[in-house]
Scaffold this motif. Structure first.
Motif, PDB file in Angstrom:
ATOM      1  N   PRO A 177     -66.265  63.988 -51.147  1.00  0.00           N
ATOM      2  CA  PRO A 177     -65.259  63.006 -51.579  1.00  0.00           C
ATOM      3  C   PRO A 177     -64.186  62.853 -50.499  1.00  0.00           C
ATOM      4  O   PRO A 177     -63.976  63.753 -49.680  1.00  0.00           O
ATOM      5  CB  PRO A 177     -64.657  63.639 -52.838  1.00  0.00           C
ATOM      6  N   THR A 218     -61.092  63.208 -50.572  1.00  0.00           N
ATOM      7  CA  THR A 218     -60.039  64.222 -50.586  1.00  0.00           C
ATOM      8  C   THR A 218     -60.399  65.467 -49.778  1.00  0.00           C
ATOM      9  O   THR A 218     -59.513  66.246 -49.425  1.00  0.00           O
ATOM     10  CB  THR A 218     -59.735  64.656 -52.035  1.00  0.00           C
ATOM     11  N   GLN A 255     -68.465  58.438 -48.398  1.00  0.00           N
ATOM     12  CA  GLN A 255     -69.277  57.806 -49.440  1.00  0.00           C
ATOM     13  C   GLN A 255     -69.033  56.314 -49.581  1.00  0.00           C
ATOM     14  O   GLN A 255     -69.784  55.605 -50.246  1.00  0.00           O
ATOM     15  CB  GLN A 255     -68.986  58.467 -50.784  1.00  0.00           C
ATOM     16  N   ASN A 305     -75.085  63.323 -50.587  1.00  0.00           N
ATOM     17  CA  ASN A 305     -74.040  62.484 -51.197  1.00  0.00           C
ATOM     18  C   ASN A 305     -73.461  63.274 -52.370  1.00  0.00           C
ATOM     19  O   ASN A 305     -74.096  63.388 -53.408  1.00  0.00           O
ATOM     20  CB  ASN A 305     -74.663  61.163 -51.667  1.00  0.00           C
ATOM     21  N   TRP A 306     -72.268  63.812 -52.170  1.00  0.00           N
ATOM     22  CA  TRP A 306     -71.693  64.699 -53.187  1.00  0.00           C
ATOM     23  C   TRP A 306     -71.058  63.928 -54.348  1.00  0.00           C
ATOM     24  O   TRP A 306     -70.587  64.545 -55.311  1.00  0.00           O
ATOM     25  CB  TRP A 306     -70.639  65.620 -52.552  1.00  0.00           C
ATOM     26  N   LYS A 307     -70.998  62.616 -54.224  1.00  0.00           N
ATOM     27  CA  LYS A 307     -70.419  61.782 -55.297  1.00  0.00           C
ATOM     28  C   LYS A 307     -69.044  62.325 -55.695  1.00  0.00           C
ATOM     29  O   LYS A 307     -68.320  62.833 -54.854  1.00  0.00           O
ATOM     30  CB  LYS A 307     -71.376  61.706 -56.487  1.00  0.00           C
ATOM     31  N   MET A 308     -68.673  62.238 -56.963  1.00  0.00           N
ATOM     32  CA  MET A 308     -67.339  62.704 -57.386  1.00  0.00           C
ATOM     33  C   MET A 308     -67.433  64.152 -57.885  1.00  0.00           C
ATOM     34  O   MET A 308     -67.074  64.476 -59.020  1.00  0.00           O
ATOM     35  CB  MET A 308     -66.762  61.785 -58.455  1.00  0.00           C
ATOM     36  N   ASN A 339     -63.920  69.687 -55.514  1.00  0.00           N
ATOM     37  CA  ASN A 339     -62.564  69.522 -55.013  1.00  0.00           C
ATOM     38  C   ASN A 339     -62.507  70.105 -53.602  1.00  0.00           C
ATOM     39  O   ASN A 339     -63.507  70.616 -53.082  1.00  0.00           O
ATOM     40  CB  ASN A 339     -61.535  70.141 -55.977  1.00  0.00           C
TER      41      ASN A 339
END
Ligand code: PEP
Length: 253
Positions: A43, A45, A66, A9-12, A15
């Motif tokens: 994320p 993006t 996520q 889980n890379w969270k925020m 980029n």
């Protein structure tokens, strides 16, 4: 036989370019891990480009998201729907992470609609449950987790639960460096499996994968993963470094 799942889980963090770089680094390190499934949850993006990279490189890394909004389309500014994720070849969707419950005020009823929507779109929910330190110290950890399971799985059939992933994540162990003891982690994961057996039947309980999450690192992964009712890990911080995440995923290798 439940195939262990190691999900990052890379969270925020990361980029788009950084996400691609991390997957490029990770893919060869986990390419030979046949008896473990490896997933990354970048994320939103980065999902499209990471999805393309995984497909183009022939990597077996599974893609996860996520979060999700429980609606197919509509006037929901800023939200992402299950069909949008499915169109990017997303397999797993985290629902009910404690950070969303605590920081965004998401309640069980809303989490339950997310779980339903993810299943309806043909993806697999990773449902997160877990207690606070206060709840654990008051002896209420199992009651809290069972209450979350009852509410969040209210609209789900036994056959669907069997294919789901549940992540036990004690809130006090997330991002804190504190890991549940093997006894605590195995104790709660087996309590979750017993609850699933009582609510959905023994076959469902035998099939559902129950992960542990909370400061899993290369140094503690093997001990945790060896426990009977721990079928893998949801990994936050340590999933942001390819070598660490690969070392966790290779706990058996
Ligand atoms: C998580 O966010 O799901 C998590 C387990 O984080 P960490 O591994 O950093 O504790």
């Amino acid at each position: 036989m439940r195939k262990p799942l190691i999900a990052g889980n890379w969270k925020m963090y990361k980029n788009n370019n950084e996400a691609l770089e991390l997957v490029r680094e990770l893919a060869p390190l986990v390419a030979d891990l046949d008896d473990v499934e490896v997933a990354v949850c970048p994320p939103f993006t980065a999902l499209a480009d990471v999805s393309r990279l995984i497909a183009d490189s022939g990597s077996s890394i599974a893609l996860g998201a996520q979060d999700v909004y429980p609606g197919d389309e509509g006037a929901f500014t800023g939200e992402i729907s299950p069909p949008m994720l499915k169109a990017l070849a997303v397999t797993y969707v985290i629902a009910g992470h404690s950070e969303r419950r605590e920081l965004m005020g998401e309640k069980d009823g809303f989490v339950a609609t997310k779980v339903r929507a993810v299943l309806d779109a043909g993806m697999t929910p990773i449902l997160c449950v877990g207690e606070t330190l206060e709840e654990r110290e008051a002896g209420n950890a199992a009651r809290k987790v069972e209450g979350q399971l009852a509410a969040d799985l209210e609209a789900v059939e036994a056959a669907e639960v069997a294919g789901m992933v549940i992540a036990y994540e004690p809130i006090w162990a997330i991002g804190t460096g504190k890991t549940a003891t093997p006894d605590d982690a195995q104790g709660m994961n087996s309590a979750i499996r017993r609850w699933i057996a009582a609510s959905f039947g023994d076959d469902t309980a035998a099939s559902v994968r129950i992960l542990y999450g909370g400061s899993v690192k290369p140094g503690n992964a093997a001990e945790l993963m060896a426990l009977e009712d721990i079928d893998g890990a949801l990994v936050g911080g340590a999933s942001l470094k390819a070598a660490d995440f690969a070392a966790i995923a290779g706990f058996k290798a």
